[in-house]
Enzyme design. Structure first.
Site: not given
Ligand code: GLC
Length: 766
Positions: A480, A406, A409
């Site tokens: 999300d 997770d 990015e």
């Protein structure tokens, strides 16, 4: 910039063209895949998406004309004009795609003064449209284009008249149609016209821009802030071939372990071993099938990756072994950010070996994520990847069955990493500007390699951030989302476009991550989740808990119904993945993928196909108990009632809360397993076939569901053929796995029959 063509030469599969102002290289990879390149920052491609040499060495001809240079393959004519304008035609001479000859005209007519005023008031003002990007390709619009793909974008299925950006972004507010970018950068799109279809893959990792005819009706464009001009024109007879060709280039989702296709439960908010126990015990007590429980960041000691919080989660091996007894597999989250802490082994090792990104001045670069001050592994460096791969052993040795990557990015809490933070591109110095969009991709690759090497089973890596080609290493989800009806509605086009972009193993947080789910929304979401490759209920701290039993009997019953259905059709999912590994076709498909000449489905946002055989038309609006369903031409059967429906028209299907309208294509043979609570609960030695009238053929495969032995031939392949005369043939066509089905149960509208199976062909009268 390029000016007039001066000369050209052919080198292996490439035509190198000198223009007065630069060099263009057109490479024929296959008869249908052409690369258009210009070395603006490096001589080579340095692709992160494409591994190995994809050129098939096909023959082609080059013809020099006064106006253009023509490159002819078996399927395409490529004409290269002055200014490095490139047009593509079919072998028959029909225009497919042409460069635009005019110049872009900004639609933003805002004076500097007014722009400053808007900004001063806090408006987000885009300067897009005012500039020509450093790298830019403008293509002519013929007028009938529909655009699909572009990875994980918000909004509807058809991207025509919208613009997007590629810059992996973790934005905490509710994702809306106005978002230009989410967590993934998949710079690939498919253009569908009435007369043809083609794809373009712009292999550029810098911040890039895609305007699909928003600025002007006459053209669409793609461009980037930096990097090479490097795109692939991908032709094919029909849309599935475009996806096949694109995934031939960038890789295909490999067959996953069978259990990963079961149901998963997660929540950021399981704070300790008691929370986890309560959840898993409840699932078993209520007989809701489930395989996997995910542990979010709280299982770590102070959010330090590759550590365990024993105070709250107990002794890890004991916990994992305890869960395994009741059939649960554990997946744990791992973020890239490594806590800055003297004495913490991962931090110390990374510092000692230069594994972290640094500032241009040579100091280790620090920002903040969950553990507070953190440093960022430089995944562009092969040594860092090998180290990260080895670190997976911490989890593997505990008995963990998959890793959930997770925040890659990479997300950072003290503002975005500056563009000049130093990273590595394999053997060269690089920076954040170049590496940002492939950071999660490279992290997934490192994780995949670690699991492959040390666990030996098919790696189960989940990643939030992706670049083209990430499908080779990881499963992904849409990040999300929130418990909003709009997000459930969006999930359909979102998954469809991700699938067309090569990402086959995908899903959304079922029930929604942020905000509070309602019982009705959870029911309707499970009805979509049931058909999503990754089927995981996940929610955020601070939102209401959303396990299936928390909302009363009806919600529980609906959840159970669809989770049980999922386990029944598990072999269908598995077969689709098997097909995906060889062809790259996604599981969740927009109708347009198989019915591209049907005008009705070009903008179909509320229905999808699961493979070719099932059409799912879920209800995704609050308080609605019926659905306007469209079926493409041909005969279909209502999955619930068996009623035959002629396609090519709309009708209304009653869909109370427990009904998700599903249709089965005539001539389908759908494999089912017998009920189970989890994969491995009992031998899966009985296969149930739901047979629908018509003519059809179906290939089914069986293997151990876990390791790579299938690649050495350790699998069984069965061929089922149904004919309109009412016969079904079952034949074992490859016998490489020792365990054969013991029994087939054939369900047909007339009757249900059972047959013992000994490996010899069966012919059955339905
Ligand atoms: C991110 C993830 C989410 C996770 C949370 C805490 O927001 O997208 O799934 O639960 O971080 O780790």
């Amino acid at each position: 910039m390029y000016g007039k063509r001066k000369s050209y030469r052919i080198e292996e599969g490439s035509v190198k063209i000198s223009f007065a102002g630069g060099e263009g290289i057109v490479t024929v990879l296959t008869d249908e895949i052409i690369n258009v390149f210009s070395p603006l920052i490096s001589e080579d491609h340095r692709s992160k998406a494409i591994e190995g040499n994809k050129a098939k060495g096909v023959s082609f001809e080059v013809k020099e004309k006064i106006e253009y240079l023509e490159i002819v393959t078996k399927k395409l004519l490529v004409r290269v004009y002055d200014e490095y304008k490139v047009d593509f035609y079919s072998a028959g001479g029909e225009l497919l795609c042409a460069d635009f000859r005019g110049s872009r005209q900004s639609s933003l007519q805002i004076s500097e003064k007014f722009l400053a005023l808007l900004k001063a008031e806090g408006h987000e003002v885009s300067s897009r449209g005012d500039i020509n990007y450093r790298v830019q390709v403008v293509k002519r619009m013929e007028g009938d284009e529909a655009f699909y793909g572009l990875g994980d974008k918000t909004g509807f299925l058809n991207k025509r008249h919208y613009d997007y950006e590629m810059w992996n972004s973790d934005l905490p507010t509710a994702h809306t149609d106005a978002f230009k970018a989410l967590y993934k950068s998949i710079p690939f799109f498919i253009t569908l016209r009435k007369s043809c279809v083609y794809g373009i893959f712009f292999d550029n990792t810098y911040h890039s821009y895609f305007d699909m005819g928003k600025e002007k009706n006459d053209y669409y464009y793609f461009g980037a802030d930096n990097g090479n001009l490097d795109y692939y024109f991908i032709a094919g007879e029909a849309m599935p071939e475009i996806v096949e060709n694109y995934t031939y280039l960038t890789g295909r989702t490999p067959l996953p372990q069978l259990f990963t296709l079961g149901y998963h439960q997660s929540r950021w908010g399981y704070e300790n071993v008691w929370d986890v126990r309560e959840v898993v015990q409840k699932y078993r007590a209520l007989d809701i099938p489930i395989d996997t429980i995910h542990l979010d960041i709280d299982y770590m000691d102070g959010y330090k990756v590759f550590t365990w919080n024993e105070d709250d989660f107990g002794e890890p091996k004991a916990l994992i072994a305890e869960l395994k007894k009741s059939g649960f597999k554990v997946v744990t989250i791992i973020d890239p950010g490594v806590k800055v802490e003297a004495g913490y082994n991962i931090y110390e090792e990374g510092i000692a070996n230069g594994y972290f990104a640094s500032t241009p001045q040579g100091e280790v670069y620090e920002n903040a994520v969950w553990p507070g001050d953190a440093v960022f592994p430089d995944f562009g460096k092969p040594k860092t990847r090998a180290w990260w791969a080895k670190n997976q052993r911490f989890l593997i040795d505990l008995g963990v069955r998959g890793v959930w990557n997770d925040m890659n990015e990479p997300a950072s809490f003290r503002g975005e990493l500056p563009g000049d933070v130093i990273f590595t591109d394999e053997d060269e110095v690089s920076n954040h500007e170049a590496v940002h969009n492939v950071y999660g991709h490279l992290m997934s690759k490192a994780s995949y390699e670690g699991w492959k090497e040390y666990d030996k089973r098919r790696p189960f890596v989940i990643t939030r951030a992706c670049y083209s080609g990430s499908q080779k290493y990881a499963t992904s989800w849409t990040g999300d989302n929130q418990s909003l009806w709009e997000h459930l509605q969006m999930a359909i086009p979102q998954m469809c476009n991700m699938g067309l972009s090569g990402l086959a193993f995908i899903g959304t947080d079922v029930g929604g991550f942020g905000a509070d789910v309602t019982p009705e929304l959870l029911c309707r979401w499970v009805e979509v989740g049931c058909f999503s490759p990754l089927f995981r209920n996940h929610s955020s701290r601070g939102s209401v808990r959303q396990e299936p039993w928390l909302f009363g009997e009806e919600t529980l019953a609906v959840n159970k119904k669809y989770i049980e259905l999922r386990y029944r059709i598990l072999p269908y999912f598995y077969d689709l993945f098997w097909e995906c590994e060889s062809k790259g076709l996604p599981l969740v498909r927009p109708l347009v993928l198989h019915y591209e000449h049907d005008e009705e489905v070009k903008n179909m946002n509320g229905e999808f196909l699961l493979g070719e055989h099932l059409l799912v038309a879920p209800v995704v609006e609050q308080g609605v108990n019926r659905k306007l369903v469209y079926l493409p031409k041909g005969d279909w059967y209502d999955y619930w009632t068996g009623e035959k429906k002629a396609g090519g028209c709309y009708f209304i299907k009653e869909a109370p809360l427990d009904v998700c309208p599903i249709y089965v294509k005539a001539g389908s043979i759908l494999p089912n397993f017998e009920p189970m609570q989890y994969v491995g609960e009992h031998e899966m030695d009985v296969l149930i076939l739901d047979v629908y009238d018509g003519n059809g053929r179906y290939v089914h495969r069986q293997d151990n569901g876990e390791d790579f032995a299938y690649r050495e031939g350790e699998y069984n392949e069965y061929e089922f053929v149904v004919l309109a005369d009412g016969t079904l043939k079952i034949e074992l066509v490859h016998h490489g796995y020792e365990k054969l089905y013991r029994k087939f149960i054939i369900r047909h509208r007339r009757k249900t029959q059972e047959f013992e199976f000994k490996g010899t062909p069966l012919t059955i009268w339905l």
